[in-house]
Design a protein around this motif. Structure first.
Motif, PDB file in Angstrom:
ATOM      1  N   LEU A 172       0.708  -1.062  -0.003  1.00  0.00           N
ATOM      2  CA  LEU A 172      -0.004   0.102  -0.072  1.00  0.00           C
ATOM      3  C   LEU A 172       0.779   1.188   0.020  1.00  0.00           C
ATOM      4  O   LEU A 172       0.558   2.288  -0.684  1.00  0.00           O
ATOM      5  CB  LEU A 172      -0.988   0.124   1.256  1.00  0.00           C
ATOM      6  CG  LEU A 172      -1.737   1.290   1.595  1.00  0.00           C
ATOM      7  CD1 LEU A 172      -2.887   1.485   0.413  1.00  0.00           C
ATOM      8  CD2 LEU A 172      -2.426   1.279   2.728  1.00  0.00           C
ATOM      9  N   THR A 206      -7.164  -6.423   1.487  1.00  0.00           N
ATOM     10  CA  THR A 206      -6.738  -5.800   0.459  1.00  0.00           C
ATOM     11  C   THR A 206      -7.695  -5.102  -0.401  1.00  0.00           C
ATOM     12  O   THR A 206      -7.766  -4.207  -0.849  1.00  0.00           O
ATOM     13  CB  THR A 206      -5.886  -6.810  -0.655  1.00  0.00           C
ATOM     14  OG1 THR A 206      -4.858  -7.388   0.280  1.00  0.00           O
ATOM     15  CG2 THR A 206      -5.467  -6.276  -1.711  1.00  0.00           C
ATOM     16  N   LEU A 209      -8.582  -1.747   1.226  1.00  0.00           N
ATOM     17  CA  LEU A 209      -7.792  -0.766   1.035  1.00  0.00           C
ATOM     18  C   LEU A 209      -7.915  -0.199  -0.419  1.00  0.00           C
ATOM     19  O   LEU A 209      -7.581   0.842  -0.657  1.00  0.00           O
ATOM     20  CB  LEU A 209      -6.297  -1.236   1.119  1.00  0.00           C
ATOM     21  CG  LEU A 209      -5.749  -1.494   2.484  1.00  0.00           C
ATOM     22  CD1 LEU A 209      -4.624  -2.607   2.602  1.00  0.00           C
ATOM     23  CD2 LEU A 209      -5.700  -0.380   3.324  1.00  0.00           C
ATOM     24  N   GLU A 212     -10.594   2.045  -0.560  1.00  0.00           N
ATOM     25  CA  GLU A 212     -10.524   3.341   0.242  1.00  0.00           C
ATOM     26  C   GLU A 212      -9.731   4.082  -0.552  1.00  0.00           C
ATOM     27  O   GLU A 212      -9.596   5.311  -0.577  1.00  0.00           O
ATOM     28  CB  GLU A 212     -10.086   2.733   1.515  1.00  0.00           C
ATOM     29  CG  GLU A 212      -9.521   4.030   2.486  1.00  0.00           C
ATOM     30  CD  GLU A 212      -8.768   3.599   3.679  1.00  0.00           C
ATOM     31  OE1 GLU A 212      -8.328   4.587   4.568  1.00  0.00           O
ATOM     32  OE2 GLU A 212      -8.845   2.360   3.899  1.00  0.00           O
ATOM     33  N   HIS A 213      -8.501   3.689  -1.169  1.00  0.00           N
ATOM     34  CA  HIS A 213      -7.651   4.385  -1.803  1.00  0.00           C
ATOM     35  C   HIS A 213      -7.962   4.446  -3.313  1.00  0.00           C
ATOM     36  O   HIS A 213      -6.905   5.109  -3.911  1.00  0.00           O
ATOM     37  CB  HIS A 213      -6.065   3.937  -1.355  1.00  0.00           C
ATOM     38  CG  HIS A 213      -5.901   3.930  -0.042  1.00  0.00           C
ATOM     39  ND1 HIS A 213      -5.458   5.157   0.720  1.00  0.00           N
ATOM     40  CD2 HIS A 213      -5.939   2.914   1.005  1.00  0.00           C
ATOM     41  CE1 HIS A 213      -5.120   5.160   1.982  1.00  0.00           C
ATOM     42  NE2 HIS A 213      -5.618   3.579   2.228  1.00  0.00           N
TER      43      HIS A 213
END
Length: 453
Positions: A172, A206, A209, A212-213
Motif C-alpha cells: 500500500l 486488500t 484498501l 478506500e484508496h
C-alpha cells in the motif's frame, strides 16, 4: 484582420507510414501514406503525409514502408526476473517454485532487482513494448528504472501472508507514494501474490484498501486447473470464488493467467461489479503443459484479455509480439476452430484490450488524437513479410518483434533504427554477470515460500 500565431514546432512528426487505427467497436483498419504528429507527449493529429510536410518538428522520421501501430502492453510480468532467465527449465511448477525460483529469490538484493529490471526494459523497448504491468519486490528500484528508461508501467509490490501485515502495508505504501510518478507514466496497484499464498483475511483487507484508496489490484489466480482442483478440495471454493468472497471482484482487478476457470467462475465474473480483466501468457502455459486462457469464453461475458509474457524465468522472453502470435494459434487449437482468433482480433488484444486491462483505456492502446504518443514503427520489407496480401495477417503471423525499428513513449523516442537511447545494455549485463554466482547459489537451503497448490 489578424492572422493566427504560428504553432510552435511539434515534438515529433512521423510521416509516409501506414497507420493502424481502431474504429469505435475495436475493429482494426489501416490508413496508407499518413503522418503522426506529436505535441506535448500526445498524438495531435494523423494527417495525410502531404499535409504534414510543412509542419516544423524537433524530430522527424521518414517511415516509408513501415507501419505505425500502438505500442504493445505487457499486462503481466516480473521484470526483474530477467536476471533469472533460463535458471529453471523443463520442470513441473512445484519443483520450479520450490527447488529453483523461491530459493534464489530469497537471496535477491535490491541491486539484483534493479539490474534485472533494466535488462528487461531494454528487451521490451526493442520488442515494441511501451507499457508493462509489473508484480514483484523492491518495486521502488523498478520505479526508478522505469523513470530512467522512459517506459510506462503499472507497478505493484507483491506480498505473501507469510510476511505478516508488513507485506500488505508495504504494498500500500508503495502504491500511494509512486502513483503518478515519472511524469505520470507510472500508475500503481496493490499486489497480493495469489489466493494460495495470501489468506482470505488478507485478501479481504486488500479489497478494503483498494476501495478506500482508489487502487486496482493485480494478482495471480486460477493459474492452472490443478490449482482450482486443490482449492476446491481444501476450501470447497474455486480461486475465483475465494476472490469473490473477499470482495475483490468488486474492485478493479487484473487476474494473471486464469487458465483454470470453471463454469461457476464465468457466472461470477460476468456478474462482477468491478472492472475485471485477465492477462494471458501462452508461452509459459505451453512450457508447463497447462491449458490456455479461455479467451473466447471471457469475450462472451465481456471480460477484456490483455497479452502478457509473465517473467523471463518461466517465459524466457518478454516478447509480447510472440505472445500475440501464440495467442492466435493456441486459441484455434483450444477451441478447435480455425476462425478464432483472427489476426485482427489478436491485434485488438495486443493493443486496445491490453490498455483496458491495465486501466489505461482512452490514454494508450490506439493511435488517436488525444491519446498519449505510445507507438512503434514496424518494417515489413524483409523477405519473411513479403508479399503482403492482408496487413493484419502479416503483422500477426509473419512479422517479428525484431522488425520493430522505432519505439516511442509519451512522444519520446526510446529507440530509433534499432538503436536504444535510454539503456546501456553492455554495462548492465557485465554487472549482472558478476552477480550471478552469488545470485544463483541455493546451498543456503532457504526459500521465500512453499508452493503447495
Amino acid at each position: 484582420m489578424t492572422t493566427a500565431a504560428p504553432q510552435p514546432p511539434a515534438d515529433l512528426v512521423i510521416d509516409h507510414c501506414t497507420v493502424l487505427v481502431h474504429d469505435e467497436d475495436g475493429g482494426i483498419d489501416f490508413r496508407a501514406d499518413r503522418a503522426v504528429v506529436v505535441r506535448s507527449g500526445a498524438i495531435a493529429e494523423l494527417p495525410a503525409s502531404g499535409e504534414a510536410a510543412g509542419i516544423e518538428a524537433r524530430e522527424r522520421i521518414d517511415a516509408r514502408g513501415q507501419v505505425a501501430m500502438p505500442g504493445f502492453v505487457n499486462c503481466h510480468t516480473h521484470a526483474p526476473m530477467a536476471a533469472l532467465r533460463g535458471i529453471a527449465e523443463d520442470l513441473p511448477i512445484e519443483e520450479w517454485f520450490n527447488e529453483r525460483i523461491w530459493p534464489v529469490e530469497s537471496q535477491l538484493t535490491d541491486r539484483d532487482v534493479e539490474l534485472g529490471a533494466r535488462l528487461a526494459c531494454a528487451e521490451m523497448i526493442r520488442a515494441g513494448v511501451t507499457c508493462f504491468a509489473d508484480h514483484y519486490f523492491a518495486m521502488d528500484r523498478v520505479a526508478a528504472v522505469v523513470e530512467e528508461t522512459g517506459l510506462r508501467a503499472q507497478l505493484g509490490w507483491a506480498y505473501f501472508s507469510s510476511q505478516g501485515p508488513e507485506g500488505r502495508a508495504r504494498s500500500l505504501e508503495f502504491a500511494r507514494e509512486h502513483q503518478g510518478a515519472a511524469d505520470g507514466r507510472i500508475t500503481t496497484a496493490l499486489a497480493p501474490h495469489a489466493p494460495y499464498t495470501v489468506t482470505a483475511d488478507d485478501l479481504a483487507a486488500t479489497a478494503d484498501l483498494a476501495r478506500e484508496h482508489g487502487l486496482p489490484v493485480h494478482l495471480h489466480a486460477a493459474e492452472n486447473r490443478a490449482q482450482t482442483d486443490h482449492s476446491l478440495k481444501e476450501h470447497g471454493l474455486t480461486p475465483i470464488e475465494i476472490l469473490d468472497r473477499a470482495g475483490l471482484l468488486a474492485t478493479d482487478l487484473l487476474i494473471a493467467h486464469a487458465t483454470g476457470l470453471t463454469e461457476r467462475d464465468f457466472e461470477l465474473l460476468a456478474a462482477a461489479p468491478g472492472r475485471i480483466a485477465v492477462a494471458t501468457a501462452p508461452r509459459g502455459y505451453l512450457k508447463f503443459g497447462w491449458d490456455t486462457t479461455p479467451v473466447r469464453d471471457l469475450a462472451r461475458i465481456g471480460v477484456p484479455v490483455g497479452l502478457a509474457t509473465d517473467g523471463a524465468a518461466s517465459n524466457n522472453t518478454l516478447d509480447v509480439w510472440e505472445a500475440m502470435t501464440l495467442t492466435a494459434l493456441t486459441q484455434k487449437q483450444a477451441t478447435r476452430d480455425p476462425r478464432w482468433l483472427t489476426a485482427r482480433q489478436a491485434l485488438d488484444h495486443a493493443t486496445r484490450q491490453s490498455a483496458r486491462a491495465v486501466g489505461l483505456a482512452g490514454r494508450i492502446g490506439a493511435l488517436r488524437p488525444g491519446h498519449r504518443a505510445d507507438l512503434v514503427l514496424v518494417d515489413l520489407s524483409g523477405p519473411h513479410t513479403q508479399p503482403v496480401h492482408d496487413l493484419a495477417d502479416t503483422l500477426v503471423h509473419c512479422a517479428r518483434s525484431s522488425d520493430v525499428t522505432t519505439t516511442v513513449v509519451d512522444g519520446r523516442v526510446l529507440m530509433r533504427d534499432r538503436e536504444l537511447r535510454t539503456v546501456d545494455v553492455p554495462a548492465t549485463v557485465a554487472e549482472l554477470e558478476e552477480r550471478l554466482p552469488v545470485l544463483t547459489d541455493r546451498s543456503h537451503g532457504q526459500r521465500i515460500q512453499t508452493y503447495e497448490a
